[in-house]
Design a protein around this motif. Structure first.
Motif, PDB file in Angstrom:
ATOM      1  N   GLY A 107       0.779  -1.235   0.000  1.00 51.91           N
ATOM      2  CA  GLY A 107       0.000   0.000   0.000  1.00 51.91           C
ATOM      3  C   GLY A 107       0.800   1.267   0.000  1.00 51.91           C
ATOM      4  O   GLY A 107       0.275   2.328   0.377  1.00 51.91           O
ATOM      5  N   ALA A 108       2.069   1.225  -0.419  1.00 54.09           N
ATOM      6  CA  ALA A 108       2.886   2.435  -0.441  1.00 54.09           C
ATOM      7  C   ALA A 108       2.618   3.221  -1.721  1.00 54.09           C
ATOM      8  O   ALA A 108       2.629   2.657  -2.814  1.00 54.09           O
ATOM      9  N   GLY A 109       2.366   4.510  -1.593  1.00 50.93           N
ATOM     10  CA  GLY A 109       2.097   5.362  -2.739  1.00 50.93           C
ATOM     11  C   GLY A 109       3.318   6.162  -3.150  1.00 50.93           C
ATOM     12  O   GLY A 109       4.301   6.260  -2.409  1.00 50.93           O
ATOM     13  N   ASP A 110       3.276   6.734  -4.338  1.00 46.76           N
ATOM     14  CA  ASP A 110       4.371   7.566  -4.829  1.00 46.76           C
ATOM     15  C   ASP A 110       4.588   8.760  -3.904  1.00 46.76           C
ATOM     16  O   ASP A 110       3.632   9.414  -3.480  1.00 46.76           O
ATOM     17  N   GLY A 111       5.831   9.025  -3.595  1.00 46.58           N
ATOM     18  CA  GLY A 111       6.161  10.171  -2.769  1.00 46.58           C
ATOM     19  C   GLY A 111       5.946   9.960  -1.285  1.00 46.58           C
ATOM     20  O   GLY A 111       6.218  10.850  -0.479  1.00 46.58           O
ATOM     21  N   GLU A 112       5.459   8.787  -0.907  1.00 41.08           N
ATOM     22  CA  GLU A 112       5.224   8.511   0.517  1.00 41.08           C
ATOM     23  C   GLU A 112       6.560   8.377   1.246  1.00 41.08           C
ATOM     24  O   GLU A 112       7.524   7.825   0.716  1.00 41.08           O
ATOM     25  N   LYS A 113       6.630   8.881   2.454  1.00 39.76           N
ATOM     26  CA  LYS A 113       7.844   8.724   3.247  1.00 39.76           C
ATOM     27  C   LYS A 113       8.035   7.248   3.592  1.00 39.76           C
ATOM     28  O   LYS A 113       7.100   6.448   3.522  1.00 39.76           O
ATOM     29  N   ALA A 114       9.237   6.895   3.965  1.00 42.45           N
ATOM     30  CA  ALA A 114       9.573   5.510   4.224  1.00 42.45           C
ATOM     31  C   ALA A 114       8.680   4.911   5.301  1.00 42.45           C
ATOM     32  O   ALA A 114       8.436   5.517   6.348  1.00 42.45           O
ATOM     33  N   ARG A 115       8.181   3.729   5.020  1.00 41.58           N
ATOM     34  CA  ARG A 115       7.320   3.008   5.960  1.00 41.58           C
ATOM     35  C   ARG A 115       8.184   2.272   6.988  1.00 41.58           C
ATOM     36  O   ARG A 115       9.229   1.716   6.660  1.00 41.58           O
ATOM     37  N   ILE A 170      18.013   0.038   3.866  1.00 41.34           N
ATOM     38  CA  ILE A 170      16.868   0.085   4.781  1.00 41.34           C
ATOM     39  C   ILE A 170      17.192   0.718   6.126  1.00 41.34           C
ATOM     40  O   ILE A 170      16.287   0.930   6.937  1.00 41.34           O
ATOM     41  N   VAL A 171      18.463   1.027   6.371  1.00 43.51           N
ATOM     42  CA  VAL A 171      18.795   1.741   7.615  1.00 43.51           C
ATOM     43  C   VAL A 171      19.308   3.142   7.327  1.00 43.51           C
ATOM     44  O   VAL A 171      19.514   3.926   8.249  1.00 43.51           O
ATOM     45  N   GLY A 172      19.524   3.487   6.046  1.00 45.28           N
ATOM     46  CA  GLY A 172      20.067   4.790   5.697  1.00 45.28           C
ATOM     47  C   GLY A 172      19.060   5.901   5.890  1.00 45.28           C
ATOM     48  O   GLY A 172      17.883   5.684   6.175  1.00 45.28           O
ATOM     49  N   SER A 173      19.533   7.104   5.701  1.00 41.28           N
ATOM     50  CA  SER A 173      18.692   8.283   5.908  1.00 41.28           C
ATOM     51  C   SER A 173      18.117   8.847   4.615  1.00 41.28           C
ATOM     52  O   SER A 173      17.416   9.854   4.625  1.00 41.28           O
ATOM     53  N   GLY A 174      18.416   8.202   3.478  1.00 43.02           N
ATOM     54  CA  GLY A 174      17.903   8.687   2.204  1.00 43.02           C
ATOM     55  C   GLY A 174      16.408   8.457   2.060  1.00 43.02           C
ATOM     56  O   GLY A 174      15.796   7.703   2.818  1.00 43.02           O
ATOM     57  N   ASN A 175      15.815   9.101   1.075  1.00 45.11           N
ATOM     58  CA  ASN A 175      14.363   9.014   0.883  1.00 45.11           C
ATOM     59  C   ASN A 175      13.957   8.068  -0.238  1.00 45.11           C
ATOM     60  O   ASN A 175      12.772   7.913  -0.527  1.00 45.11           O
ATOM     61  N   SER A 176      14.940   7.427  -0.891  1.00 46.73           N
ATOM     62  CA  SER A 176      14.609   6.610  -2.051  1.00 46.73           C
ATOM     63  C   SER A 176      13.983   5.278  -1.676  1.00 46.73           C
ATOM     64  O   SER A 176      13.218   4.704  -2.439  1.00 46.73           O
ATOM     65  N   CYS A 177      14.298   4.750  -0.506  1.00 51.03           N
ATOM     66  CA  CYS A 177      13.772   3.447  -0.083  1.00 51.03           C
ATOM     67  C   CYS A 177      12.424   3.614   0.603  1.00 51.03           C
ATOM     68  O   CYS A 177      12.245   4.501   1.442  1.00 51.03           O
ATOM     69  N   ARG A 178      11.466   2.755   0.246  1.00 49.69           N
ATOM     70  CA  ARG A 178      10.123   2.846   0.820  1.00 49.69           C
ATOM     71  C   ARG A 178      10.023   2.207   2.198  1.00 49.69           C
ATOM     72  O   ARG A 178       8.974   2.283   2.828  1.00 49.69           O
TER      73      ARG A 178
END
Length: 318
Positions: free
Chosen positions: A137-145, A175-183
């Protein structure tokens, strides 16, 4: 515990399954009513996972994600029992009562499985989730879940491999980084009744352990991996910002589980204050090695307390 007072894993399996299956059957309709979807996450016939969704949110939008890795002594186990109750009961509990999307994968087993295949299979699950955000259920632009990972017994061996082995550093960094590319953003790990080493294990396990670990059992068991990790890095640098919960049953066997878990915790905490602050140790009162996973979905508050205990731990972090 058996009538004779034994807490041996081998001796408690049969009686525990028999007792809890009756409790789960009473709640069978509710357990099986939880939405479950099956997907392939890799090339092996064992690479299948089930996703469970809350009835109140069957797309999974905005729900945290929990990956659960079951046990089975490295040589047995399936994500769904023939009667459709185990581990559907666990998916049902954390979906319906805690609001998570729950992923329960199968993984390769001995004799096919060879270290570090358990970690490899978990990495494939994580990669599949990252590649298929629409499935939770992750949408485009959503912050990491928020992502939580829990392993039980042999499943915790595989989970510790994924966390501590350098060969999985790349996907861990995502999955532990601070970037925004991973959901997905890993927040916490729960290791339940983990056989952290096998120095006092039942001799009957020797063949399976040798088949999986070859001649490097001490090096590649969870404690051995932790010791290597400490020599090469600080634990807090390998898993920055991640909280770890060590869970044991009060009736877990001393030789195979309780003693090794204490050794693991001592080794972890000796890495310094920052690493020590990441680790929490709790006890599942009244549970043996097998009963926790069977107790969820029984609708018995005393039995399910440990599940709410895990959810509270995770929610406080998220």
């Amino acid at each position: 515990m058996n009538p004779d007072g034994s807490t041996s894993i081998a001796e408690t399996v049969g009686p525990t399954f028999k007792l809890y299956r009756k409790l789960l059957q009473r709640n069978e309709d509710a357990i099986k009513s939880t939405l479950r979807k099956t997907f392939a996450f890799g090339p092996n016939p064992r690479h299948l996972l089930d996703l469970y969704y809350p009835s109140a949110n069957q797309t999974g939008a905005d729900c945290p994600v929990l990956i659960f890795i079951y046990g089975g002594g490295l040589w047995q186990g399936d994500r769904l029992s023939p009667d459709g109750l185990l581990y559907a009961n666990l998916g049902h509990f954390f979906a319906e009562k805690c609001g998570y999307v729950v992923a329960i994968p199968d993984y390769r087993l001995v004799p096919e499985a060879k270290f570090p295949s358990g970690g490899e299979d978990i990495a494939l699950v994580v990669q599949w989730l990252m590649d298929n955000p629409d499935k939770f259920g992750a949408g485009d632009g959503e912050k990491a879940r928020s992502l939580f990972m829990m392993g039980s017994s042999a499943g915790s061996i595989h989970l510790s491999t994924f966390l501590l082995q350098q060969c999985f550093a790349s996907i861990m960094n995502q999955i532990v980084g601070s970037g925004n590319s991973c959901r997905l953003r890993l927040r916490a790990v729960i290791l339940c009744s983990m056989p952290a080493h096998f120095r006092h294990s039942n001799p009957a396990r020797a063949q399976v352990l040798t088949s999986y670990f070859a001649d490097d059992i001490d090096r590649n068991c969870p404690l051995g991996q932790l010791e290597i990790c400490k020599r090469e890095n600080h634990i807090s640098e390998v898993m920055p910002g991640i909280k770890v919960l060590l869970l044991t049953g009060s009736l877990d066997p001393e030789d195979e589980i309780l003693g090794p878990v204490r050794d693991f915790a001592t080794c972890w905490r000796s890495d310094g204050a920052r690493s020590a602050a990441m680790l929490e140790v709790q006890v599942m009162d009244g549970h043996n090695h097998i009963s926790p996973n069977l107790s969820l979905g029984t609708c018995d508050l005393a039995e399910e307390t440990w599940g709410f205990q895990v959810a509270e731990f995770c929610n406080a972090i998220a």
